[in-house]
Design a protein around this motif. Structure first.
Motif, PDB file in Angstrom:
ATOM      1  N   UNK A   1     -23.397  48.111 -30.200  1.00 50.75           N
ATOM      2  CA  UNK A   1     -23.012  47.564 -29.310  1.00 50.75           C
ATOM      3  C   UNK A   1     -23.423  48.062 -27.822  1.00 50.75           C
ATOM      4  N   UNK A   2     -24.237  49.030 -27.964  1.00 54.71           N
ATOM      5  CA  UNK A   2     -24.655  49.667 -26.824  1.00 54.71           C
ATOM      6  C   UNK A   2     -26.158  49.910 -27.150  1.00 54.71           C
ATOM      7  N   UNK A   3     -26.770  49.604 -26.177  1.00 61.16           N
ATOM      8  CA  UNK A   3     -28.034  49.342 -25.882  1.00 61.16           C
ATOM      9  C   UNK A   3     -29.056  50.113 -25.130  1.00 61.16           C
ATOM     10  N   UNK A   4     -29.945  50.783 -25.450  1.00 56.19           N
ATOM     11  CA  UNK A   4     -30.819  51.503 -24.467  1.00 56.19           C
ATOM     12  C   UNK A   4     -32.168  50.962 -24.515  1.00 56.19           C
ATOM     13  N   UNK A   5     -32.993  50.821 -23.523  1.00 53.32           N
ATOM     14  CA  UNK A   5     -34.360  50.519 -23.415  1.00 53.32           C
ATOM     15  C   UNK A   5     -35.248  51.524 -22.057  1.00 53.32           C
ATOM     16  N   UNK A   6     -36.530  51.655 -22.452  1.00 54.65           N
ATOM     17  CA  UNK A   6     -37.031  51.140 -23.568  1.00 54.65           C
ATOM     18  C   UNK A   6     -36.839  52.327 -24.708  1.00 54.65           C
ATOM     19  N   UNK A   7     -37.286  51.662 -25.745  1.00 49.76           N
ATOM     20  CA  UNK A   7     -37.000  52.734 -26.977  1.00 49.76           C
ATOM     21  C   UNK A   7     -37.950  53.902 -27.015  1.00 49.76           C
ATOM     22  N   UNK A   8     -39.337  53.722 -26.352  1.00 56.78           N
ATOM     23  CA  UNK A   8     -40.166  54.681 -26.492  1.00 56.78           C
ATOM     24  C   UNK A   8     -40.943  54.611 -25.000  1.00 56.78           C
ATOM     25  N   UNK A   9     -41.195  55.834 -24.186  1.00 53.20           N
ATOM     26  CA  UNK A   9     -41.727  55.617 -23.250  1.00 53.20           C
ATOM     27  C   UNK A   9     -42.787  56.654 -22.820  1.00 53.20           C
ATOM     28  N   UNK A  10     -43.839  56.666 -22.447  1.00 57.94           N
ATOM     29  CA  UNK A  10     -45.079  57.574 -22.353  1.00 57.94           C
ATOM     30  C   UNK A  10     -45.323  57.392 -20.721  1.00 57.94           C
ATOM     31  N   UNK A  11     -45.262  58.342 -19.616  1.00 59.49           N
ATOM     32  CA  UNK A  11     -45.517  57.917 -18.636  1.00 59.49           C
ATOM     33  C   UNK A  11     -46.029  59.213 -18.091  1.00 59.49           C
ATOM     34  N   UNK A  12     -46.700  59.042 -16.612  1.00 58.05           N
ATOM     35  CA  UNK A  12     -47.495  60.117 -16.208  1.00 58.05           C
ATOM     36  C   UNK A  12     -46.734  61.077 -15.289  1.00 58.05           C
ATOM     37  N   UNK A  13     -46.950  62.288 -15.054  1.00 56.18           N
ATOM     38  CA  UNK A  13     -46.249  63.213 -14.365  1.00 56.18           C
ATOM     39  C   UNK A  13     -46.199  62.563 -12.674  1.00 56.18           C
ATOM     40  N   UNK A  14     -45.153  62.707 -12.216  1.00 57.82           N
ATOM     41  CA  UNK A  14     -44.671  62.121 -10.796  1.00 57.82           C
ATOM     42  C   UNK A  14     -44.401  60.875 -10.624  1.00 57.82           C
TER      43      UNK A  14
ATOM     44  N   UNK B   1     -41.648  57.571 -11.037  1.00 56.09           N
ATOM     45  CA  UNK B   1     -40.410  57.294 -11.019  1.00 56.09           C
ATOM     46  C   UNK B   1     -39.980  56.579 -12.196  1.00 56.09           C
ATOM     47  N   UNK B   2     -38.919  56.926 -12.888  1.00 59.23           N
ATOM     48  CA  UNK B   2     -38.757  56.236 -14.299  1.00 59.23           C
ATOM     49  C   UNK B   2     -37.001  55.807 -14.240  1.00 59.23           C
ATOM     50  N   UNK B   3     -36.587  54.669 -14.661  1.00 59.37           N
ATOM     51  CA  UNK B   3     -35.304  54.570 -14.953  1.00 59.37           C
ATOM     52  C   UNK B   3     -35.114  54.108 -16.477  1.00 59.37           C
ATOM     53  N   UNK B   4     -34.061  54.814 -17.130  1.00 59.74           N
ATOM     54  CA  UNK B   4     -33.861  54.456 -18.361  1.00 59.74           C
ATOM     55  C   UNK B   4     -32.305  53.724 -18.357  1.00 59.74           C
ATOM     56  N   UNK B   5     -32.483  52.424 -19.175  1.00 58.82           N
ATOM     57  CA  UNK B   5     -31.342  51.711 -19.083  1.00 58.82           C
ATOM     58  C   UNK B   5     -30.242  51.786 -19.954  1.00 58.82           C
ATOM     59  N   UNK B   6     -29.197  51.559 -20.001  1.00 63.18           N
ATOM     60  CA  UNK B   6     -28.129  51.665 -20.937  1.00 63.18           C
ATOM     61  C   UNK B   6     -26.921  50.605 -20.656  1.00 63.18           C
ATOM     62  N   UNK B   7     -27.020  49.800 -21.594  1.00 60.76           N
ATOM     63  CA  UNK B   7     -25.555  48.582 -21.495  1.00 60.76           C
ATOM     64  C   UNK B   7     -24.858  48.692 -22.610  1.00 60.76           C
ATOM     65  N   UNK B   8     -23.487  48.368 -22.400  1.00 57.83           N
ATOM     66  CA  UNK B   8     -22.402  48.471 -23.691  1.00 57.83           C
ATOM     67  C   UNK B   8     -21.721  47.136 -23.369  1.00 57.83           C
ATOM     68  N   UNK B   9     -21.367  46.664 -24.490  1.00 57.75           N
ATOM     69  CA  UNK B   9     -20.560  45.279 -24.409  1.00 57.75           C
ATOM     70  C   UNK B   9     -19.281  45.418 -24.928  1.00 57.75           C
ATOM     71  N   UNK B  10     -18.777  46.760 -25.259  1.00 56.13           N
ATOM     72  CA  UNK B  10     -17.449  46.908 -25.718  1.00 56.13           C
ATOM     73  C   UNK B  10     -16.355  46.919 -24.562  1.00 56.13           C
ATOM     74  N   UNK B  11     -16.534  47.070 -23.365  1.00 57.09           N
ATOM     75  CA  UNK B  11     -15.722  47.336 -22.266  1.00 57.09           C
ATOM     76  C   UNK B  11     -15.235  48.609 -22.391  1.00 57.09           C
ATOM     77  N   UNK B  12     -15.975  49.682 -22.796  1.00 54.80           N
ATOM     78  CA  UNK B  12     -15.375  50.846 -22.627  1.00 54.80           C
ATOM     79  C   UNK B  12     -15.552  51.350 -20.955  1.00 54.80           C
ATOM     80  N   UNK B  13     -14.579  52.427 -20.815  1.00 53.63           N
ATOM     81  CA  UNK B  13     -14.602  52.498 -19.299  1.00 53.63           C
ATOM     82  C   UNK B  13     -15.413  54.006 -19.146  1.00 53.63           C
TER      83      UNK B  13
END
Lengths: 113, 115
Positions: free
Chosen positions: B3-16, B18-30
């Motif tokens: 019930x908690x999802x992370x994207x992307x699963x794998x990421x290869x990126x060059x130096x410098x 900007x990246x954003x790792x996503x995380x979402x949950x559907x359980x209503x956890x605070x």
């Protein structure tokens, strides 16, 4: 500083036997102790939580003990199966309001058929 | 049954970059958390949040930043990726009150490689 120690070497057990994993801690007084299972490349999965006033807790083939005098928890898997092969993490929580928990580095368990 | 999802699963990126790792949950956890884990090593807490508009740095120094604008969403951003950021990043959430004793729920992680 706070420290959690788990068997650093992998544990190899014959299928059907009981696997016992150890978690020792220092400079910490947890009110709760948790055990997680982690498979390669995946996030940990919560298994069991035991409180400081509980000596033992069971869930199916799993049994956890918690000795606050020895500062130690033992995690047992009875009638072990190859599917139980994974890394098992011990985690400490100071009290019910302390959401941050600290993790040990885990013990890798291999069950051979 | 995650019930908690992370994207992307794998990421290869060059130096410098900007990246954003996503995380979402559907359980209503605070409560939500970001951990960093290298192979065979323990999880290190780098950020946590106890609710919307609440974020704190964890025990491990990190050059990343996080935001919590919605209960279900807790993204992690690296403004300028470096090879030293190569690691596995795990997002987790937990409940409060009487359900606080059911442990953390973790996502499957993002394996980041900076080249």
């Amino acid at each position: 500083s706070q420290k959690i120690e788990q068997n650093s070497e992998a544990l190899n057990i014959q299928e059907g036997k009981t696997a016992t994993l150890t978690c020792n801690y220092t400079n910490y007084s947890p009110a709760y102790l948790q055990w997680y299972r982690q498979d390669p490349g995946r996030g940990p999965v919560f298994l069991l939580l035991i409180r400081e006033n509980e000596k033992e807790k069971r869930k199916e083939r799993l049994k956890v003990t918690f000795d606050t005098t020895l500062k130690q928890s033992l995690f047992h898997i009875t009638a072990s199966q190859p599917a139980d092969s994974a890394t098992y993490l011990c985690a400490l929580q100071r009290d019910s309001s302390a959401s941050k928990i600290i993790f040990g580095s885990g013990t890798r368990l291999s069950i051979r058929p | 049954e995650a019930d908690i999802y992370q994207t992307p699963r794998y990421l290869v990126i060059g130096t410098g970059k900007k990246i954003t790792l996503e995380c979402s949950q559907t359980m209503g956890h605070d409560k939500m958390y970001w951990y960093q884990q290298d192979p065979g090593m323990e999880l290190h807490l780098i950020h946590y949040s106890y609710g919307v508009n609440s974020t704190e740095k964890g025990d491990l120094s990190s050059e990343s930043t996080v935001s919590r604008i919605r209960t279900e969403h807790f993204p992690l951003t690296l403004e300028s990726a470096r090879p030293s950021h190569t690691s596995q990043y795990l997002c987790a959430s937990s409940d409060s009150g009487q359900r606080a004793n059911y442990g953390y729920t973790f996502g499957s992680g993002t394996r980041l490689t900076v080249v």
